[in-house]
Design an enzyme around this catalytic site. Structure first.
Site, short mmCIF file in Angstrom:
data_model
loop_
_atom_site.label_atom_id
_atom_site.label_comp_id
_atom_site.label_asym_id
_atom_site.label_seq_id
_atom_site.Cartn_x
_atom_site.Cartn_y
_atom_site.Cartn_z
N GLY A 208 0.80 -1.23 0.08
CA GLY A 208 -0.31 0.17 0.04
C GLY A 208 0.85 1.30 -0.10
O GLY A 208 2.25 1.02 -0.43
N ASN A 209 0.27 2.37 0.28
CA ASN A 209 0.94 3.76 0.58
C ASN A 209 0.60 4.61 1.52
O ASN A 209 -0.63 4.18 2.17
CB ASN A 209 1.09 4.27 -1.06
CG ASN A 209 -0.31 4.59 -1.74
OD1 ASN A 209 -1.04 5.67 -0.80
ND2 ASN A 209 -0.77 4.05 -2.40
N TYR A 210 1.23 5.72 1.67
CA TYR A 210 0.70 6.47 2.85
C TYR A 210 -0.46 7.42 2.73
O TYR A 210 -0.77 8.11 3.39
CB TYR A 210 1.76 7.34 3.25
CG TYR A 210 3.16 6.59 3.71
CD1 TYR A 210 2.91 6.04 5.03
CD2 TYR A 210 4.21 6.65 3.31
CE1 TYR A 210 3.86 5.10 5.77
CE2 TYR A 210 5.53 6.02 4.07
CZ TYR A 210 5.22 5.32 5.11
OH TYR A 210 6.19 4.64 5.69
N ALA A 276 -4.08 7.63 -4.90
CA ALA A 276 -2.63 7.13 -5.04
C ALA A 276 -2.87 5.69 -5.39
O ALA A 276 -2.78 4.86 -4.59
CB ALA A 276 -1.82 7.34 -3.93
#
Ligand code: C5P
Length: 403
Positions: A208-210, A276
């Site tokens: 995943g990402n932030y 994102a």
């Protein structure tokens, strides 16, 4: 510019009330007919005579005029107004508006207003950032009230911080934009993607990402408050929508987001790709939890995810407006311009991780809106205010096309 427009100008009891005289002057000079409505406390800060002289109308403050017994109809005022502006809007009036406490002429008129309402909050910094005030502002935003954010600087108390009423010229600009655009986002179908995507590796792990989703959610609230019909397709986030009119679709992976977008994109007027999206996903999903002891080193094979914005760019109809984001660490402008062309976008909103307070997991952002003909750079702002700047750019492009 505002010839023949009927504006109810509400004034609350705050020191910023003195600045509202300049706003009234700007409005009447632009041709608007202005009816001032004051709360009783506002009269402690500024005299009704000043305001009635400038507006050429008696100021309304009480339900009755004491000596004549004349009754002032808030319902008639609500019907008369093409727009209601409340500046300054104090913490107390914001709270009353949010909860329908109609104990004075101003809030009663607000509850009777048929057309758009814009408020310019002003108060001391602690009152402004208090969760109660923030909650009440979120309720009003959810109800479709336009908010001209307070600015930061020296406050009447001597403290420094956020809580100053926006300058009269800026409030006037909002009012002019509202009439220029004629509520041009009203009823437009808007698709927004938000948040990260999670790409599953096994039942307990993902890539995943932030991304927090704050930018996409702020855009959804802002556009819904301007009357747009918003569908928000979001990856896993811990955010809530305040505006009941926002249709929220929760997804997890890029492929799920792509499927959801494909259902909505063909019929939307405006699409904003703020998610994102993970560029890759694990090639194989492992059904049982991967055991650590089995391996010293691990290699995860990845395959490409669909580029949702680019795929939509290929099937974009004439007149559809699409907006993408670019979060860059270097060569920002050049990359943004490349994306504009490659994904067939109308705007790219560029933010760089080099700017303090911009990008993932922050409440603020510093953006440049990149078009093929121009770039507009904005200072560091609250994400909701950034959303308003992006919405203004979209409105300006619609108004331009309509002319
Ligand atoms: O190419 P890059 O990821 O920097 O492009 C960012 C823009 O493209 C954003 O608007 C993002 O939402 C969108 N995007 C997408 N699908 C992807 C990757 C990016 O919609 N797979």
């Amino acid at each position: 510019m505002l010839q023949g427009k009927h504006i109810v100008l509400g004034i609350c009891g705050g020191i910023a009330a003195y600045k509202t005289v300049s706003l009234l002057r700007l409005l009447t000079k632009a041709g608007a007919e202005v009816q001032v409505v004051m709360t009783p406390a506002a009269k402690e800060f500024i005299t009704p005579v000043t305001l009635s002289s400038l507006s050429r109308k008696p100021v309304v403050s009480e339900f009755f005029t004491a000596n004549t017994g004349e009754w002032h109809s808030h319902v008639d005022l609500g019907l008369w107004a093409d727009l209601m502006v409340i500046a300054p809007a104090t913490a107390s009036t914001i709270a009353k508006m949010a909860h329908g406490v109609a104990d004075n002429m101003l809030v009663t008129t607000y509850l009777s207003a048929k057309e758009h309402v814009i408020i310019a909050p002003a108060m001391d910094l602690d009152m402004y950032r208090h969760p109660t005030t923030q909650r009440n502002l979120a309720i009003l935003a959810g109800d479709g009230v336009g908010i001209v954010e307070a600015t930061s600087g020296q406050l009447a108390s001597g403290l420094e911080g956020k809580g100053r009423m926006a300058e009269p010229e800026d409030i006037f600009e909002h009012i002019r934009d509202y009439f220029d655009c004629g509520g041009c986002l009203s009823g437009r179908k808007v698709l927004i993607t938000a948040g990260p995507t999670y790409e599953k590796l096994d039942p307990v792990r993902f890539i995943g990402n932030y991304s927090s989703g704050k930018m996409g959610f702020s855009l959804a609230e802002e556009l819904a408050s301007r009357g747009a019909d918003v569908t928000l397709i979001t990856g896993p986030v811990s955010l809530q929508c305040h505006n009941a009119a926002i249709r929220r679709v929760d997804v997890e992976s890029a492929n799920e987001m792509y499927d959801a977008v494909r259902n909505v994109f063909p019929s939307c007027d405006i699409a904003i790709f703020a998610a994102a999206v993970a560029d890759y996903r694990p090639k194989n999903y492992v059904e049982a939890k991967i055991k650590r002891e089995k391996m010293e080193e691990a290699v995860i094979e990845l395959v490409r995810n669909p580029d949702i914005a680019a795929e939509c760019g290929k099937i974009k109809r004439e007149g559809q407006i699409t907006v993408g984001f670019a979060l860059e660490t270097d060569n920002g402008l050049a990359s943004a311009k490349k994306k504009l062309a490659a994904k067939n976008l109308d705007f790219v909103v560029l933010n760089t991780l080099q700017d303090k307070g911009a990008g993932f997991r922050t409440d603020t952002n510093r953006i440049t809106i990149v078009r093929d003909t121009e770039e507009l750079t904005f200072p560091l702002k609250d994400k909701r205010q950034v959303a308003a700047d992006i919405a203004d750019a979209i409105e300006a492009s619609i108004t331009h096309d309509l002319n």
